[in-house]
Design a protein around this motif. Structure first.
Motif, mmCIF file in Angstrom:
data_model
loop_
_atom_site.group_PDB
_atom_site.id
_atom_site.type_symbol
_atom_site.label_atom_id
_atom_site.label_comp_id
_atom_site.label_asym_id
_atom_site.label_seq_id
_atom_site.Cartn_x
_atom_site.Cartn_y
_atom_site.Cartn_z
ATOM 1 N N LEU A 171 0.833 -1.205 0.000
ATOM 2 C CA LEU A 171 0.000 0.000 0.000
ATOM 3 C C LEU A 171 0.869 1.256 0.000
ATOM 4 O O LEU A 171 0.583 2.230 -0.703
ATOM 5 C CB LEU A 171 -0.937 0.000 1.212
ATOM 6 C CG LEU A 171 -1.917 -1.170 1.296
ATOM 7 C CD1 LEU A 171 -2.726 -1.096 2.583
ATOM 8 C CD2 LEU A 171 -2.856 -1.176 0.095
ATOM 9 N N VAL A 172 1.935 1.230 0.792
ATOM 10 C CA VAL A 172 2.889 2.349 0.795
ATOM 11 C C VAL A 172 3.559 2.472 -0.573
ATOM 12 O O VAL A 172 3.740 3.577 -1.100
ATOM 13 C CB VAL A 172 3.949 2.139 1.899
ATOM 14 C CG1 VAL A 172 5.015 3.238 1.843
ATOM 15 C CG2 VAL A 172 3.299 2.111 3.275
ATOM 16 N N ASN A 173 3.905 1.324 -1.153
ATOM 17 C CA ASN A 173 4.544 1.296 -2.461
ATOM 18 C C ASN A 173 3.657 1.950 -3.516
ATOM 19 O O ASN A 173 4.096 2.830 -4.273
ATOM 20 C CB ASN A 173 4.858 -0.156 -2.848
ATOM 21 C CG ASN A 173 5.758 -0.263 -4.065
ATOM 22 O OD1 ASN A 173 5.853 0.646 -4.880
ATOM 23 N ND2 ASN A 173 6.436 -1.384 -4.202
ATOM 24 N N PHE A 174 2.402 1.543 -3.579
ATOM 25 C CA PHE A 174 1.485 2.070 -4.594
ATOM 26 C C PHE A 174 1.238 3.561 -4.393
ATOM 27 O O PHE A 174 1.196 4.331 -5.361
ATOM 28 C CB PHE A 174 0.162 1.299 -4.565
ATOM 29 C CG PHE A 174 0.155 0.084 -5.451
ATOM 30 C CD1 PHE A 174 -0.772 -0.046 -6.464
ATOM 31 C CD2 PHE A 174 1.078 -0.937 -5.277
ATOM 32 C CE1 PHE A 174 -0.792 -1.165 -7.297
ATOM 33 C CE2 PHE A 174 1.076 -2.057 -6.086
ATOM 34 C CZ PHE A 174 0.145 -2.174 -7.098
ATOM 35 N N ALA A 175 1.086 3.984 -3.138
ATOM 36 C CA ALA A 175 0.840 5.404 -2.864
ATOM 37 C C ALA A 175 2.040 6.249 -3.261
ATOM 38 O O ALA A 175 1.891 7.298 -3.905
ATOM 39 C CB ALA A 175 0.518 5.596 -1.379
ATOM 40 N N ALA A 176 3.243 5.802 -2.902
ATOM 41 C CA ALA A 176 4.456 6.560 -3.234
ATOM 42 C C ALA A 176 4.686 6.597 -4.740
ATOM 43 O O ALA A 176 5.063 7.645 -5.300
ATOM 44 C CB ALA A 176 5.652 5.939 -2.525
ATOM 45 N N THR A 177 4.459 5.468 -5.408
ATOM 46 C CA THR A 177 4.636 5.414 -6.866
ATOM 47 C C THR A 177 3.656 6.345 -7.574
ATOM 48 O O THR A 177 4.033 7.088 -8.497
ATOM 49 C CB THR A 177 4.445 3.980 -7.374
ATOM 50 O OG1 THR A 177 5.369 3.111 -6.713
ATOM 51 C CG2 THR A 177 4.666 3.888 -8.868
ATOM 52 N N ALA A 178 2.394 6.317 -7.145
ATOM 53 C CA ALA A 178 1.384 7.197 -7.744
ATOM 54 C C ALA A 178 1.722 8.661 -7.498
ATOM 55 O O ALA A 178 1.540 9.515 -8.388
ATOM 56 C CB ALA A 178 0.012 6.875 -7.159
ATOM 57 N N PHE A 179 2.253 8.960 -6.317
ATOM 58 C CA PHE A 179 2.624 10.335 -5.978
ATOM 59 C C PHE A 179 3.733 10.847 -6.895
ATOM 60 O O PHE A 179 3.621 11.925 -7.488
ATOM 61 C CB PHE A 179 3.076 10.399 -4.513
ATOM 62 C CG PHE A 179 3.506 11.763 -4.063
ATOM 63 C CD1 PHE A 179 2.571 12.703 -3.652
ATOM 64 C CD2 PHE A 179 4.850 12.119 -4.058
ATOM 65 C CE1 PHE A 179 2.963 13.967 -3.248
ATOM 66 C CE2 PHE A 179 5.255 13.369 -3.658
ATOM 67 C CZ PHE A 179 4.306 14.308 -3.249
ATOM 68 N N VAL A 180 4.799 10.061 -7.027
ATOM 69 C CA VAL A 180 5.943 10.472 -7.863
ATOM 70 C C VAL A 180 5.533 10.564 -9.333
ATOM 71 O O VAL A 180 5.875 11.527 -10.034
ATOM 72 C CB VAL A 180 7.119 9.495 -7.682
ATOM 73 C CG1 VAL A 180 8.237 9.798 -8.689
ATOM 74 C CG2 VAL A 180 7.666 9.558 -6.264
ATOM 75 N N THR A 181 4.791 9.560 -9.806
ATOM 76 C CA THR A 181 4.372 9.546 -11.212
ATOM 77 C C THR A 181 3.509 10.759 -11.547
ATOM 78 O O THR A 181 3.703 11.416 -12.580
ATOM 79 C CB THR A 181 3.598 8.249 -11.524
ATOM 80 O OG1 THR A 181 4.394 7.118 -11.181
ATOM 81 C CG2 THR A 181 3.228 8.170 -12.990
ATOM 82 N N THR A 182 2.563 11.060 -10.674
ATOM 83 C CA THR A 182 1.672 12.204 -10.914
ATOM 84 C C THR A 182 2.429 13.525 -10.800
ATOM 85 O O THR A 182 2.178 14.469 -11.552
ATOM 86 C CB THR A 182 0.495 12.179 -9.923
ATOM 87 O OG1 THR A 182 -0.193 10.930 -10.040
ATOM 88 C CG2 THR A 182 -0.486 13.308 -10.206
ATOM 89 N N LEU A 183 3.371 13.583 -9.857
ATOM 90 C CA LEU A 183 4.183 14.792 -9.689
ATOM 91 C C LEU A 183 4.950 15.119 -10.981
ATOM 92 O O LEU A 183 5.041 16.278 -11.383
ATOM 93 C CB LEU A 183 5.169 14.585 -8.539
ATOM 94 C CG LEU A 183 5.647 15.826 -7.772
ATOM 95 C CD1 LEU A 183 4.468 16.573 -7.151
ATOM 96 C CD2 LEU A 183 6.634 15.421 -6.690
ATOM 97 N N ILE A 184 5.475 14.076 -11.632
ATOM 98 C CA ILE A 184 6.205 14.286 -12.890
ATOM 99 C C ILE A 184 5.235 14.612 -14.026
ATOM 100 O O ILE A 184 5.481 15.512 -14.832
ATOM 101 C CB ILE A 184 7.036 13.037 -13.238
ATOM 102 C CG1 ILE A 184 8.116 12.803 -12.166
ATOM 103 C CG2 ILE A 184 7.682 13.174 -14.616
ATOM 104 C CD1 ILE A 184 8.841 11.481 -12.301
ATOM 105 N N SER A 185 4.120 13.887 -14.079
ATOM 106 C CA SER A 185 3.181 14.089 -15.198
ATOM 107 C C SER A 185 2.490 15.450 -15.151
ATOM 108 O O SER A 185 2.094 15.972 -16.197
ATOM 109 C CB SER A 185 2.135 12.961 -15.213
ATOM 110 O OG SER A 185 1.329 13.010 -14.050
ATOM 111 N N THR A 186 2.355 16.044 -13.963
ATOM 112 C CA THR A 186 1.729 17.376 -13.886
ATOM 113 C C THR A 186 2.570 18.450 -14.570
ATOM 114 O O THR A 186 2.044 19.511 -14.929
ATOM 115 C CB THR A 186 1.494 17.794 -12.424
ATOM 116 O OG1 THR A 186 2.717 17.678 -11.684
ATOM 117 C CG2 THR A 186 0.411 16.949 -11.772
#
Length: 255
Positions: free
Chosen positions: A165-180
């Motif tokens: 759960l931590v893995n998915f949340a952190a991955t989604a955070f970083v991915t979205t941060l770059i895509s924004t």
């Protein structure tokens, strides 16, 4: 006879434990365990599965042996599942005996693809979705970069054995941060498509498919457990995405 039955019970339990740990659906796990036991010479095999454990009982000439195994999640790996199926078929054809099957089962290792190949293919797959959604090549490139970087983060956190759960949340955070950044700097014809497409790698498709298959085939408890876990992974992903959007102030495709 008791020594042989005990060895068969351990083989059956080991096969089931490996199948369950590497993502096989419950009906397949139960079927393979029964087939392995019967092929080895016991009269009856009964299996009970739960989300993180299994119980197997073998009956041989009226004598009963029951054993329990815990099943930690080792990640989805179909190579392990297919290798165990091959061992089961070879046992049924009498090509392998008990000791040979045990040796082959012990020799199975969950081999994985090169991590950089995985990163490249994940980036290409998410970028391809952005093209299908109408994005141009600039959108394609930004999606590739965001999803590839997210996959690297996911691998690094996974190697350190953090909670999924931590893995998915952190991955989604970083991915979205770059895509924004595509939206902030107005890159491409549809910059918001980058945000939507780059996180598609986090959709827990396999657990969801397995959960429905389990419930349809009578393994309701296992199906519910897998569905809940897949839902929690989806929730963790959403929290990561919303967190990154909140920091950048870019709500993109959610706005």
């Amino acid at each position: 006879m008791e020594v042989t039955q005990r060895a068969i019970s351990r083989l059956v339990a080991q096969a089931g434990q490996m199948l369950l740990a590497h993502g096989a659906e419950s009906a397949l796990v139960s079927s393979i365990m029964r087939r392995v036991g019967l092929a080895c010479g016991v009269d009856e095999v009964e299996v009970a599965l739960s989300a993180d454990a299994l119980v197997v009982t073998t009956v041989m000439k009226g004598h009963c042996i029951t054993t329990t195994r815990s099943c930690a999640d080792r990640g989805i790996n179909m190579r392990v599942v297919t290798e165990i199926q091959r061992i089961c078929i070879l046992l049924e054809k009498r090509i392998l005996d008990l000791s040979m099957a045990k040796a082959k089962l012990d020799a199975i290792s969950p081999e994985r693809y090169n991590r950089w190949l995985v990163v490249a293919m994940i980036g290409l797959s998410c970028a391809s979705f952005s093209r299908l959604a109408g994005g141009d090549w600039a959108v394609f490139l930004m999606t590739f970069i965001a999803s590839a970087c997210g996959m690297i983060v996911r691998q690094e956190i996974g190697h350190r054995h953090f909670n999924p759960l931590v893995n998915f949340a952190a991955t989604a955070f970083v991915t979205t941060l770059i895509s924004t950044q595509a939206v902030i700097f107005n890159i491409g014809n549809l910059p918001t498509v980058v945000m939507a497409s780059s996180v598609l790698m986090l959709v827990p498709g396999f657990p969801l498919i397995n959960s429905v298959a389990d419930m349809l085939k009578g393994h309701t408890n296992m199906g519910i457990a897998r569905f809940v876990m897949a839902s929690l992974l989806t929730l963790a992903t959403c929290l990561g995405i919303v967190g990154a959007m909140g920091i950048t102030g870019v709500w993109g495709w959610m706005g």
